[in-house]
Design a protein around this motif. Structure first.
Motif, mmCIF file in Angstrom:
data_model
loop_
_atom_site.group_PDB
_atom_site.id
_atom_site.type_symbol
_atom_site.label_atom_id
_atom_site.label_comp_id
_atom_site.label_asym_id
_atom_site.label_seq_id
_atom_site.Cartn_x
_atom_site.Cartn_y
_atom_site.Cartn_z
ATOM 1 N N VAL A 1 0.855 -1.190 0.000
ATOM 2 C CA VAL A 1 0.000 0.000 0.000
ATOM 3 C C VAL A 1 0.892 1.241 0.000
ATOM 4 N N GLN A 2 0.564 2.155 -0.875
ATOM 5 C CA GLN A 2 1.313 3.412 -0.930
ATOM 6 C C GLN A 2 0.343 4.564 -0.727
ATOM 7 N N LEU A 3 0.805 5.557 0.022
ATOM 8 C CA LEU A 3 0.032 6.766 0.237
ATOM 9 C C LEU A 3 0.772 7.921 -0.409
ATOM 10 N N GLN A 4 0.048 8.695 -1.191
ATOM 11 C CA GLN A 4 0.658 9.828 -1.899
ATOM 12 C C GLN A 4 0.008 11.109 -1.407
ATOM 13 N N ALA A 5 0.803 11.939 -0.737
ATOM 14 C CA ALA A 5 0.301 13.209 -0.222
ATOM 15 C C ALA A 5 0.737 14.342 -1.133
ATOM 16 N N SER A 6 -0.106 15.358 -1.232
ATOM 17 C CA SER A 6 0.214 16.524 -2.054
ATOM 18 C C SER A 6 -0.523 17.735 -1.509
ATOM 19 N N GLY A 7 -0.168 18.912 -2.031
ATOM 20 C CA GLY A 7 -0.890 20.121 -1.691
ATOM 21 C C GLY A 7 -0.154 21.082 -0.778
ATOM 22 N N GLY A 8 1.011 20.697 -0.290
ATOM 23 C CA GLY A 8 1.750 21.602 0.575
ATOM 24 C C GLY A 8 2.304 22.783 -0.191
ATOM 25 N N GLY A 9 2.870 23.730 0.552
ATOM 26 C CA GLY A 9 3.436 24.896 -0.098
ATOM 27 C C GLY A 9 3.734 25.990 0.901
ATOM 28 N N LEU A 10 4.005 27.181 0.363
ATOM 29 C CA LEU A 10 4.303 28.358 1.173
ATOM 30 C C LEU A 10 3.100 29.291 1.142
ATOM 31 N N VAL A 11 2.668 29.725 2.320
ATOM 32 C CA VAL A 11 1.510 30.596 2.409
ATOM 33 C C VAL A 11 1.745 31.598 3.539
ATOM 34 N N GLN A 12 1.120 32.751 3.431
ATOM 35 C CA GLN A 12 1.222 33.751 4.491
ATOM 36 C C GLN A 12 0.285 33.414 5.637
ATOM 37 N N ALA A 13 0.623 33.868 6.806
ATOM 38 C CA ALA A 13 -0.244 33.675 7.971
ATOM 39 C C ALA A 13 -1.633 34.215 7.664
ATOM 40 N N ARG A 18 -4.954 23.310 1.031
ATOM 41 C CA ARG A 18 -5.704 22.053 1.061
ATOM 42 C C ARG A 18 -4.759 20.922 0.713
ATOM 43 N N LEU A 19 -4.610 19.989 1.641
ATOM 44 C CA LEU A 19 -3.780 18.816 1.417
ATOM 45 C C LEU A 19 -4.645 17.652 0.951
ATOM 46 N N SER A 20 -4.056 16.822 0.108
ATOM 47 C CA SER A 20 -4.742 15.636 -0.392
ATOM 48 C C SER A 20 -3.859 14.420 -0.191
ATOM 49 N N CYS A 21 -4.492 13.276 -0.007
ATOM 50 C CA CYS A 21 -3.752 12.020 0.129
ATOM 51 C C CYS A 21 -4.594 10.907 -0.473
ATOM 52 N N ALA A 22 -3.969 10.093 -1.297
ATOM 53 C CA ALA A 22 -4.650 8.969 -1.918
ATOM 54 C C ALA A 22 -3.887 7.685 -1.623
ATOM 55 N N ALA A 23 -4.624 6.640 -1.259
ATOM 56 C CA ALA A 23 -4.042 5.318 -1.021
ATOM 57 C C ALA A 23 -4.203 4.480 -2.275
ATOM 58 N N SER A 24 -3.156 3.787 -2.646
ATOM 59 C CA SER A 24 -3.185 3.001 -3.877
ATOM 60 C C SER A 24 -3.313 1.524 -3.579
ATOM 61 N N THR A 25 -3.711 0.787 -4.537
ATOM 62 C CA THR A 25 -3.640 -0.677 -4.626
ATOM 63 C C THR A 25 -4.610 -1.467 -3.756
ATOM 64 N N ARG A 26 -5.244 -0.844 -2.817
ATOM 65 C CA ARG A 26 -6.084 -1.651 -1.943
ATOM 66 C C ARG A 26 -7.216 -0.788 -1.392
ATOM 67 N N ALA A 94 -1.730 9.031 6.982
ATOM 68 C CA ALA A 94 -1.534 7.693 7.516
ATOM 69 C C ALA A 94 -2.856 6.945 7.539
ATOM 70 N N VAL A 95 -2.773 5.613 7.563
ATOM 71 C CA VAL A 95 -3.955 4.765 7.574
ATOM 72 C C VAL A 95 -3.884 3.778 8.738
ATOM 73 N N ASP A 112 -0.773 2.079 10.321
ATOM 74 C CA ASP A 112 -0.037 1.004 9.664
ATOM 75 C C ASP A 112 0.737 1.448 8.432
ATOM 76 N N TYR A 113 0.213 2.431 7.735
ATOM 77 C CA TYR A 113 0.856 2.893 6.500
ATOM 78 C C TYR A 113 0.972 4.406 6.542
ATOM 79 N N TRP A 114 2.076 4.906 5.962
ATOM 80 C CA TRP A 114 2.365 6.339 5.997
ATOM 81 C C TRP A 114 2.745 6.832 4.608
ATOM 82 N N GLY A 115 2.349 8.064 4.318
ATOM 83 C CA GLY A 115 2.796 8.723 3.108
ATOM 84 C C GLY A 115 4.161 9.356 3.307
ATOM 85 N N GLN A 116 4.665 9.982 2.244
ATOM 86 C CA GLN A 116 6.020 10.510 2.263
ATOM 87 C C GLN A 116 6.110 11.902 2.885
ATOM 88 N N GLY A 117 4.998 12.552 3.089
ATOM 89 C CA GLY A 117 5.005 13.876 3.689
ATOM 90 C C GLY A 117 4.997 14.986 2.651
#
Length: 124
Positions: A1-13, A18-26, A94-95, A112-117
């Motif tokens: 199982v792989q988790l893919q996180a995205s959506g991070g970045g630089l923002v002002q206070a 909006r962060l997104s995460c998708a779990a693959s294969t299962r 994480a899942v 049990d499973y973690w994305g890459q951050g």
């Protein structure tokens, strides 16, 4: 199982991301997906969790009323509003594949499973 996180970045206070995460294969029949974060020199800490099949969400006090977790089959999102400099961290999804019914654990060893951050940086 792989988790893919995205959506991070630089923002002002005060801004939003909006962060997104998708779990693959299962597809998990009844599980909890969560977000944790780790700032430099600090322990990884719980942010929010979503027991989507039971319609339950749980938040850390530090983000309650500012962050919203959502998601469904194999996906989890984190809408982050009113961001503060203290929210700067690497965010991990994480899942927990075998949670107690409707229970969203805030403990990282339960997952049990973690994305890459994905890096979130809030400038003040």
């Amino acid at each position: 199982v792989q988790l893919q996180a995205s959506g991070g970045g630089l923002v002002q206070a005060g801004g939003s991301l909006r962060l997104s995460c998708a779990a693959s294969t299962r597809t998990f029949s009844s599980y909890v997906m969560a977000w944790f974060r780790q700032a430099p020199g600090k322990e990884r800490e719980f942010v929010a969790a979503n027991a989507w099949s039971h319609g339950k969400q749980y938040y850390a006090d530090s983000v309650k009323a500012r962050f919203t977790i959502s998601g469904g089959v194999n996906t989890v999102y984190l809408q982050m509003d009113s961001l503060e400099a203290e929210d700067t961290a690497i965010y991990y999804c994480a899942v927990d594949v075998a949670p107690a019914v409707g229970y969203c654990s805030p403990y990282k060893n339960m997952y049990d499973y973690w994305g890459q951050g994905t890096q979130v940086t809030v400038s003040s």
